[in-house]
Design a protein around this motif. Structure first.
Motif, PDB file in Angstrom:
ATOM      1  N   GLU A 181      -0.844  -5.613  -2.839  1.00 14.19           N
ATOM      2  CA  GLU A 181       0.593  -5.887  -2.975  1.00 14.19           C
ATOM      3  C   GLU A 181       1.267  -4.971  -3.989  1.00 14.19           C
ATOM      4  O   GLU A 181       2.457  -5.132  -4.282  1.00 14.19           O
ATOM      5  N   VAL A 221       4.531  -2.909  -2.863  1.00 12.38           N
ATOM      6  CA  VAL A 221       5.710  -3.761  -2.689  1.00 12.38           C
ATOM      7  C   VAL A 221       6.184  -4.306  -4.033  1.00 12.38           C
ATOM      8  O   VAL A 221       7.395  -4.371  -4.304  1.00 12.38           O
ATOM      9  N   SER A 268       7.926  -1.625  -5.924  1.00 11.93           N
ATOM     10  CA  SER A 268       9.188  -1.338  -5.237  1.00 11.93           C
ATOM     11  C   SER A 268      10.222  -2.416  -5.500  1.00 11.93           C
ATOM     12  O   SER A 268      11.417  -2.132  -5.628  1.00 11.93           O
ATOM     13  N   PRO A 292      11.041  -0.146   1.968  1.00 18.88           N
ATOM     14  CA  PRO A 292      10.226   0.447   3.040  1.00 18.88           C
ATOM     15  C   PRO A 292       9.186   1.438   2.508  1.00 18.88           C
ATOM     16  O   PRO A 292       8.060   1.490   3.007  1.00 18.88           O
ATOM     17  N   LYS A 344       6.144  -0.434   1.167  1.00 18.47           N
ATOM     18  CA  LYS A 344       5.267  -0.906   2.237  1.00 18.47           C
ATOM     19  C   LYS A 344       4.418   0.245   2.788  1.00 18.47           C
ATOM     20  O   LYS A 344       3.247   0.060   3.129  1.00 18.47           O
ATOM     21  N   ASP A 366       1.494   0.828   0.418  1.00 13.33           N
ATOM     22  CA  ASP A 366       0.411  -0.143   0.615  1.00 13.33           C
ATOM     23  C   ASP A 366      -0.362   0.130   1.909  1.00 13.33           C
ATOM     24  O   ASP A 366      -1.562  -0.158   1.991  1.00 13.33           O
ATOM     25  N   ARG A 367       0.310   0.708   2.887  1.00 15.00           N
ATOM     26  CA  ARG A 367      -0.347   0.950   4.182  1.00 15.00           C
ATOM     27  C   ARG A 367      -1.131   2.270   4.200  1.00 15.00           C
ATOM     28  O   ARG A 367      -2.260   2.320   4.685  1.00 15.00           O
TER      29      ARG A 367
END
Length: 385
Positions: A131, A134, A137, A262, A265, A268-269
């Motif tokens: 996490e 996010v 962010s 965005p 995310k 994290d991906r």
């Protein structure tokens, strides 16, 4: 989340601190220039205690080391106290029309960075590893939200009421910002008395992180040459007012805010490494745009691209370093990273100012562009994903 209240407290602190910083950032360089100093002198001020300055670099190294041993919370509170001193001295400089108060003011401004590693570490301590992007962010988005209106507001206040009104409001906002930390934040690290003193050996860079530290230092140096003095250059080259500079800064904050969640995310991906490379690549068209832009409309449109550059960089950098070290060493690692980047890059705004006086606005921007290209190569051929 492990410490949900902490994330709320830091987010609210970031919102109010962001209001204060966005309010002042737009008028800071015009304020210094109002005392009749040259662009090279402005560059010297930025090199000393600006975002890329030597004082905040060293302060963050010490603050990060202490936050791993004395706790995150007290370090964050001390950062606010140092900010009060900076704002108070700026008020004196304005009302007494004495530039000599600027010198201790920028010193305390630099020292206030002491708390950044503690705040960033508290965020990392309070959420799960998956996490982080996010969470960082969210905190950054809160910081950016006032940027929609605060820079324009600060510029308008400076034009209509004088620079002093901006610094006075800044004092009020900083007092409000520290309250959530004092009242709600929970300590995330157990008191850890140092087994060794704070010596130069404590600041040695782990071998596996040296390529990353060196590459991000190259980034910091490069952006300091052009972007580090961009608002001063726009005011001096094109005669833009504080209100106009405020509108330009507001445009970048709006774009950054839109892209921030965005981007978190995506971090994290896909991981921080890829997003940092993308951020650097996006800097190339931004520099080319700054070279050829001549109108307010063009500069405002370019700030949309700047917002994307910043949104992809910040959570990627923070997540990358947070995941490379144990929790008990995060503050020290983040402080050391900031110190290393700052020590390498602190002359860059001064060099950019000297370049400006010789070549005009094109020199610092071209130097910034060359540095970006070198940094991309360092990422691709040296830093491990």
């Amino acid at each position: 989340m492990k410490h949900k209240l902490n994330l709320y407290a830091i987010t609210l602190n970031s919102l109010l601190s962001g209001f204060r910083m966005n309010l002042i950032n737009a008028i800071w360089q015009p304020f210094v220039l109002s005392f009749g100093v040259s662009m090279s002198s402005l560059g010297l001020v930025e090199s000393f205690s600006g975002h890329r300055g030597i004082v905040p670099a060293l302060a963050q190294a010490i603050g990060g080391w202490l936050s791993d041993r004395r706790g995150r919370k007290p370090i964050i509170v001390w950062g606010s106290i140092l900010t009060f001193l900076y704002l108070g001295l700026c008020l004196l400089a304005f009302y007494l029309r004495d530039w000599r108060y600027i010198l201790p003011a920028v010193f305390f401004l630099g020292l206030s960075a002491y708390s950044r590693p503690a705040r960033d570490s508290m965020v990392a301590d309070s959420v799960k590893a998956g996490e982080l992007g996010v969470a960082y962010s969210l905190v950054m988005a809160a910081f950016l939200l006032p940027g929609i209106f605060a820079p324009a507001m600060g510029g308008l206040m400076a034009d209509k009421l004088g620079f002093g009104s901006v610094f006075a409001l800044g004092l009020v906002l900083e007092a409000l910002a520290v309250l959530p930390i004092v009242v709600w934040a929970q300590e995330t690290i157990v008191y850890n008395p140092p087994t060794k003193g704070l010596t130069l050996k404590r600041f040695s860079i782990p071998a596996h992180l040296l390529p990353f530290y060196a590459t991000t230092a190259a980034d910091f140096f490069s952006w300091g040459l052009g972007y580090g003095i961009i608002y001063g250059m726009l005011a001096k080259t094109y005669g833009l007012s504080s209100s106009q500079i405020g509108l330009i800064v507001s445009a970048s904050s709006i774009a950054w805010l839109v892209f921030q969640m965005p981007a978190g995310k995506l971090v994290d991906r896909f991981g921080g490494f890829r997003l940092m490379v993308i951020s650097e690549v996006l800097g190339i068209p931004l520099m080319i745009g700054w070279l050829f832009a001549r109108s307010m409309k063009a500069f405002i449109l370019l700030q949309i691209l700047w917002g994307l550059v910043a949104a992809t960089w910040v959570p990627a950098l923070q997540s990358y370093i947070a995941l490379k070290v144990p929790k008990e060493e995060r503050g020290e690692a983040m402080g050391l990273l900031s110190a290393f980047r700052g020590i390498i890059s602190f002359p860059s705004p001064l060099l950019g100012g000297l370049l400006y006086e010789v070549t005009g606005i094109s020199g610092p921007i071209l130097a910034n562009l060359a540095g970006i290209i070198v940094t991309i190569a360092m990422f691709l051929f040296w830093v491990k994903e």
